[in-house]
Design a protein around this motif. Structure first.
Motif: not given
Length: 227
Positions: A186-194
């Motif tokens: 999900t976009v949220e997971t990508v942003s959180r990992t960043f």
């Protein structure tokens, strides 16, 4: 470009990928500049050409039966994309960052009328794509969400990064949604990992599209599975 496993344990991941040498197009080839947002082809189009990326970034996508988009791969400098399924393209392809592209006619390549060196280069590109695709599928099945994102950043850094003192910087023209659709997240997971990678001092974001790798060893560690 696929995110691969095969080279992550080698020292090559701690250095920048070597520059590729491009030759001037032969008369049967076409070299053009394509603006961001331009479509090279759509799924189902007759595949009259394969495309060699000289600069810029391309995006290969498919729309699934449920209407969701899947990013299949990104075309980076040195990649050759557009290998067909039979006589037709099996993905859409558009430009993410303004690109210089050499189009090679399939008819010339298949009849053997083209330049032998070009034939050899395209053959090697096809074999690399098959191998990288297999590694990518394995990565999607085995890695955690954070490992996938770290692997993606590591792959882009190795392919397009440039040194800045003791660090490495690279452009990330694709959106977070593109990365999510490529990695099955999900976009949220990508942003959180960043955000986690930034908090841990592994990367810095000078802009949303410009990444500075502060600790390459730590990024490599973050990309690897424990099993």
């Amino acid at each position: 470009m696929y995110v691969t496993l095969s080279s992550e344990s080698t020292a090559a991941n701690q250095t920048l990928a070597p520059s590729l040498v491009f030759q001037a197009p032969a008369p049967q080839q076409q070299q053009r500049s394509y603006a961001t947002g331009t479509h090279l082809f759509h799924e189902g189009d007759t595949a009259n050409h394969v495309y060699e990326v000289k600069t810029g970034v391309l995006r290969l996508t498919r729309v699934l039966e449920n209407g969701r988009r899947q990013v299949i791969a990104f075309g980076l400098p040195g990649d050759i994309i557009g290998f067909p399924n039979g006589d037709a393209h099996h993905t859409d392809c558009d430009v993410v960052a303004t690109a210089e592209i050499v189009a090679h006619r399939r008819s010339t390549l298949e009849t053997g009328a083209g330049d032998p060196e070009t034939h050899q280069r395209l053959l090697h590109a096809a074999l690399r794509e098959i191998s990288a695709m297999q590694d990518h599928f394995m990565m999607l099945a085995r890695k955690s969400a954070s490992e996938k994102v770290a692997s993606f950043l590591l792959a882009i850094s190795n392919r397009t990064g440039s040194p800045r003192g003791n660090f490495t910087t690279f452009s990330l023209p694709m959106s977070r949604a593109d990365i999510a659709d490529f990695l099955g997240l999900t976009v949220e997971t990508v942003s959180r990992t960043f955000s986690i990678l930034r908090k841990d001092g592994i990367i810095s974001l000078e802009t949303p599209q410009t990444v500075l790798v502060l600790d390459m060893e730590a990024l490599l560690d973050a990309s690897q599975t424990d099993d």
